[in-house]
Design a protein around this motif. Structure first.
Motif, PDB file in Angstrom:
ATOM      1  N   MET A   1     -16.227   6.838  -6.783  1.00  0.00           N
ATOM      2  CA  MET A   1     -16.258   6.497  -5.377  1.00  0.00           C
ATOM      3  C   MET A   1     -17.659   5.987  -5.041  1.00  0.00           C
ATOM      4  SD  MET A   1     -15.446   9.131  -2.191  1.00  0.00           S
ATOM      5  CE  MET A   1     -15.529  10.524  -3.244  1.00  0.00           C
ATOM      6  N   PRO A   2     -17.781   4.813  -4.413  1.00  0.00           N
ATOM      7  CA  PRO A   2     -19.095   4.292  -4.036  1.00  0.00           C
ATOM      8  C   PRO A   2     -19.812   5.236  -3.079  1.00  0.00           C
ATOM      9  CG  PRO A   2     -17.403   2.594  -3.824  1.00  0.00           C
ATOM     10  CD  PRO A   2     -16.700   3.875  -4.111  1.00  0.00           C
ATOM     11  N   ASP A   3     -21.165   5.180  -3.112  1.00  0.00           N
ATOM     12  CA  ASP A   3     -21.975   6.077  -2.291  1.00  0.00           C
ATOM     13  C   ASP A   3     -21.700   5.950  -0.803  1.00  0.00           C
ATOM     14  OD1 ASP A   3     -23.176   7.080  -4.526  1.00  0.00           O
ATOM     15  OD2 ASP A   3     -24.925   5.768  -4.402  1.00  0.00           O
ATOM     16  N   PHE A   4     -21.298   4.775  -0.338  1.00  0.00           N
ATOM     17  CA  PHE A   4     -21.123   4.569   1.095  1.00  0.00           C
ATOM     18  C   PHE A   4     -19.806   5.112   1.635  1.00  0.00           C
ATOM     19  CE2 PHE A   4     -18.035   1.175   0.947  1.00  0.00           C
ATOM     20  CZ  PHE A   4     -18.242   0.598  -0.298  1.00  0.00           C
ATOM     21  N   GLU A   5     -18.877   5.475   0.763  1.00  0.00           N
ATOM     22  CA  GLU A   5     -17.593   5.992   1.221  1.00  0.00           C
ATOM     23  C   GLU A   5     -17.712   7.463   1.605  1.00  0.00           C
ATOM     24  OE1 GLU A   5     -13.749   3.877  -0.448  1.00  0.00           O
ATOM     25  OE2 GLU A   5     -14.881   4.865  -2.043  1.00  0.00           O
ATOM     26  N   LYS A   6     -17.178   7.782   2.762  1.00  0.00           N
ATOM     27  CA  LYS A   6     -17.140   9.177   3.191  1.00  0.00           C
ATOM     28  C   LYS A   6     -15.969   9.870   2.503  1.00  0.00           C
ATOM     29  CE  LYS A   6     -18.649   8.482   7.965  1.00  0.00           C
ATOM     30  NZ  LYS A   6     -18.197   8.650   9.355  1.00  0.00           N
ATOM     31  N   ARG A   7     -16.179  11.104   2.085  1.00  0.00           N
ATOM     32  CA  ARG A   7     -15.079  11.900   1.524  1.00  0.00           C
ATOM     33  C   ARG A   7     -14.370  12.569   2.691  1.00  0.00           C
ATOM     34  NH1 ARG A   7     -14.420  17.333  -0.505  1.00  0.00           N
ATOM     35  NH2 ARG A   7     -12.540  17.359  -1.775  1.00  0.00           N
ATOM     36  N   ILE A   8     -13.093  12.255   2.823  1.00  0.00           N
ATOM     37  CA  ILE A   8     -12.268  12.792   3.907  1.00  0.00           C
ATOM     38  C   ILE A   8     -11.192  13.676   3.288  1.00  0.00           C
ATOM     39  CG2 ILE A   8     -10.691  12.213   5.792  1.00  0.00           C
ATOM     40  CD1 ILE A   8     -12.129   9.396   5.789  1.00  0.00           C
ATOM     41  N   VAL A   9     -11.109  14.919   3.754  1.00  0.00           N
ATOM     42  CA  VAL A   9     -10.040  15.803   3.295  1.00  0.00           C
ATOM     43  C   VAL A   9      -9.066  16.023   4.447  1.00  0.00           C
ATOM     44  CG1 VAL A   9     -11.375  16.950   1.487  1.00  0.00           C
ATOM     45  CG2 VAL A   9     -11.353  17.919   3.765  1.00  0.00           C
ATOM     46  N   VAL A  10      -7.797  15.931   4.110  1.00  0.00           N
ATOM     47  CA  VAL A  10      -6.725  16.221   5.059  1.00  0.00           C
ATOM     48  C   VAL A  10      -6.005  17.428   4.480  1.00  0.00           C
ATOM     49  CG1 VAL A  10      -4.649  15.371   6.210  1.00  0.00           C
ATOM     50  CG2 VAL A  10      -6.515  13.779   5.649  1.00  0.00           C
ATOM     51  N   ILE A  11      -6.078  18.538   5.201  1.00  0.00           N
ATOM     52  CA  ILE A  11      -5.546  19.802   4.688  1.00  0.00           C
ATOM     53  C   ILE A  11      -4.415  20.284   5.584  1.00  0.00           C
ATOM     54  CG2 ILE A  11      -6.087  22.176   4.027  1.00  0.00           C
ATOM     55  CD1 ILE A  11      -9.076  21.269   3.950  1.00  0.00           C
ATOM     56  N   GLY A  12      -3.252  20.423   4.999  1.00  0.00           N
ATOM     57  CA  GLY A  12      -2.114  21.001   5.719  1.00  0.00           C
ATOM     58  C   GLY A  12      -2.004  22.456   5.336  1.00  0.00           C
ATOM     59  N   VAL A  13      -2.021  23.328   6.332  1.00  0.00           N
ATOM     60  CA  VAL A  13      -1.909  24.754   6.047  1.00  0.00           C
ATOM     61  C   VAL A  13      -0.645  25.316   6.675  1.00  0.00           C
ATOM     62  CG1 VAL A  13      -4.376  25.147   5.713  1.00  0.00           C
ATOM     63  CG2 VAL A  13      -3.428  25.342   7.991  1.00  0.00           C
ATOM     64  N   GLY A  14      -0.156  26.384   6.078  1.00  0.00           N
ATOM     65  CA  GLY A  14       1.036  27.029   6.611  1.00  0.00           C
ATOM     66  C   GLY A  14       1.877  27.659   5.520  1.00  0.00           C
ATOM     67  N   ASN A  15       2.856  28.408   5.961  1.00  0.00           N
ATOM     68  CA  ASN A  15       3.747  29.123   5.061  1.00  0.00           C
ATOM     69  C   ASN A  15       5.141  28.506   5.161  1.00  0.00           C
ATOM     70  OD1 ASN A  15       5.449  30.965   3.788  1.00  0.00           O
ATOM     71  ND2 ASN A  15       4.175  32.705   4.359  1.00  0.00           N
ATOM     72  N   LEU A  16       5.571  27.865   4.092  1.00  0.00           N
ATOM     73  CA  LEU A  16       6.877  27.195   4.080  1.00  0.00           C
ATOM     74  C   LEU A  16       8.060  28.156   4.201  1.00  0.00           C
ATOM     75  CD1 LEU A  16       6.297  24.498   1.309  1.00  0.00           C
ATOM     76  CD2 LEU A  16       6.531  24.131   3.776  1.00  0.00           C
ATOM     77  N   LEU A  17       7.805  29.445   4.066  1.00  0.00           N
ATOM     78  CA  LEU A  17       8.891  30.426   4.161  1.00  0.00           C
ATOM     79  C   LEU A  17       9.071  30.981   5.569  1.00  0.00           C
ATOM     80  CD1 LEU A  17       8.199  32.390   0.850  1.00  0.00           C
ATOM     81  CD2 LEU A  17       9.819  30.514   1.244  1.00  0.00           C
ATOM     82  N   LEU A  18       8.249  30.505   6.512  1.00  0.00           N
ATOM     83  CA  LEU A  18       8.317  31.015   7.887  1.00  0.00           C
ATOM     84  C   LEU A  18       8.595  29.891   8.887  1.00  0.00           C
ATOM     85  CD1 LEU A  18       5.379  33.606   7.855  1.00  0.00           C
ATOM     86  CD2 LEU A  18       7.847  34.070   7.741  1.00  0.00           C
ATOM     87  N   ALA A  19       9.618  29.113   8.614  1.00  0.00           N
ATOM     88  CA  ALA A  19      10.090  28.048   9.515  1.00  0.00           C
ATOM     89  C   ALA A  19       8.945  27.156   9.993  1.00  0.00           C
ATOM     90  CB  ALA A  19      10.889  28.644  10.669  1.00  0.00           C
ATOM     91  N   ASP A  20       8.677  27.118  11.289  1.00  0.00           N
ATOM     92  CA  ASP A  20       7.702  26.197  11.871  1.00  0.00           C
ATOM     93  C   ASP A  20       6.272  26.449  11.410  1.00  0.00           C
ATOM     94  OD1 ASP A  20       9.786  25.012  13.229  1.00  0.00           O
ATOM     95  OD2 ASP A  20       9.356  26.023  15.131  1.00  0.00           O
ATOM     96  N   GLU A  21       5.998  27.615  10.881  1.00  0.00           N
ATOM     97  CA  GLU A  21       4.658  27.936  10.384  1.00  0.00           C
ATOM     98  C   GLU A  21       4.271  27.008   9.237  1.00  0.00           C
ATOM     99  OE1 GLU A  21       2.185  29.723   8.267  1.00  0.00           O
ATOM    100  OE2 GLU A  21       1.176  29.517  10.166  1.00  0.00           O
ATOM    101  N   GLY A  22       5.241  26.357   8.620  1.00  0.00           N
ATOM    102  CA  GLY A  22       4.976  25.464   7.506  1.00  0.00           C
ATOM    103  C   GLY A  22       4.709  24.018   7.887  1.00  0.00           C
ATOM    104  N   ILE A  23       4.571  23.710   9.168  1.00  0.00           N
ATOM    105  CA  ILE A  23       4.426  22.324   9.609  1.00  0.00           C
ATOM    106  C   ILE A  23       3.270  21.598   8.926  1.00  0.00           C
ATOM    107  CG2 ILE A  23       3.091  22.922  11.673  1.00  0.00           C
ATOM    108  CD1 ILE A  23       5.587  19.983  11.316  1.00  0.00           C
ATOM    109  N   GLY A  24       2.153  22.260   8.708  1.00  0.00           N
ATOM    110  CA  GLY A  24       1.012  21.605   8.068  1.00  0.00           C
ATOM    111  C   GLY A  24       1.327  21.137   6.666  1.00  0.00           C
ATOM    112  N   VAL A  25       2.044  21.953   5.918  1.00  0.00           N
ATOM    113  CA  VAL A  25       2.423  21.607   4.551  1.00  0.00           C
ATOM    114  C   VAL A  25       3.461  20.490   4.562  1.00  0.00           C
ATOM    115  CG1 VAL A  25       3.400  22.465   2.383  1.00  0.00           C
ATOM    116  CG2 VAL A  25       1.824  23.901   3.711  1.00  0.00           C
ATOM    117  N   HIS A  26       4.425  20.572   5.468  1.00  0.00           N
ATOM    118  CA  HIS A  26       5.417  19.498   5.592  1.00  0.00           C
ATOM    119  C   HIS A  26       4.722  18.168   5.904  1.00  0.00           C
ATOM    120  CE1 HIS A  26       9.217  21.720   5.305  1.00  0.00           C
ATOM    121  NE2 HIS A  26       8.649  22.687   6.017  1.00  0.00           N
TER     122      HIS A  26
END
Length: 157
Positions: free
Chosen positions: A1-26
């Motif tokens: 990755m060139p030095d001028f590029e910013k590292r961007i992380v997109v993190i989805g969090v949640g529990n897929l076993l608890l219905a809507d709590e998994g929205i971040g992972v979905h």
């Protein structure tokens, strides 16, 4: 990755076993179907809790997607700068994990590893055992993904 590029992380969090709590992972599962520059990393953070610190520490910017109980209309999408989430009082817009997102972000700030961060939260309908999102939250998913894509675009130099 060139030095001028910013590292961007997109993190989805949640529990897929608890219905809507998994929205971040979905949401990150949908985002993984898209094409982004190599400087953008799409991460399934699951129920990482304190381990989120490691995902944030080398990033220039972070976008976190989570289920957030803000007492709004079910399926509502909230966009919050990190400082706004960390200023919430008990009982207000907080993550639904054992160690809440505000606590992890506060620790990251204290350790000097908190990048520029924005949180996209979705108001749940149901946090009970189940692997499917409720209709209101599922219907929100395409708009949520679009908003996150727009946020990523605004961060790319």
């Amino acid at each position: 990755m060139p030095d001028f590029e910013k590292r961007i992380v997109v993190i989805g969090v949640g529990n897929l076993l608890l219905a809507d709590e998994g929205i971040g992972v979905h949401a990150v599962n949908e985002l993984k179907k898209e094409s982004f520059p190599s400087s953008v990393e799409i991460i399934d953070g699951g129920t990482a809790g304190i381990d989120l610190l490691y995902l944030l520490e080398d990033a220039d910017s972070a976008i976190i997607i989570d289920c957030v109980d803000a007492g709004t209309e079910p399926g509502s999408i909230l966009r919050m700068p990190v400082d706004e989430l960390m200023l919430q009082k008990p009982g207000q817009a907080v993550s639904l994990h054992d160690i809440n997102l505000a606590e992890v972000l506060s620790m990251a700030k204290s350790l000097g590893v908190l990048p520029q961060t924005v949180i996209f939260g979705v108001q749940p309908v149901e946090i009970e055992f189940g692997t499917e999102l409720t209709a209101a939250v599922k219907n929100t998913l395409p708009r949520l993904v679009q908003l996150v894509k727009e946020e990523i675009s605004s961060l790319i130099i």
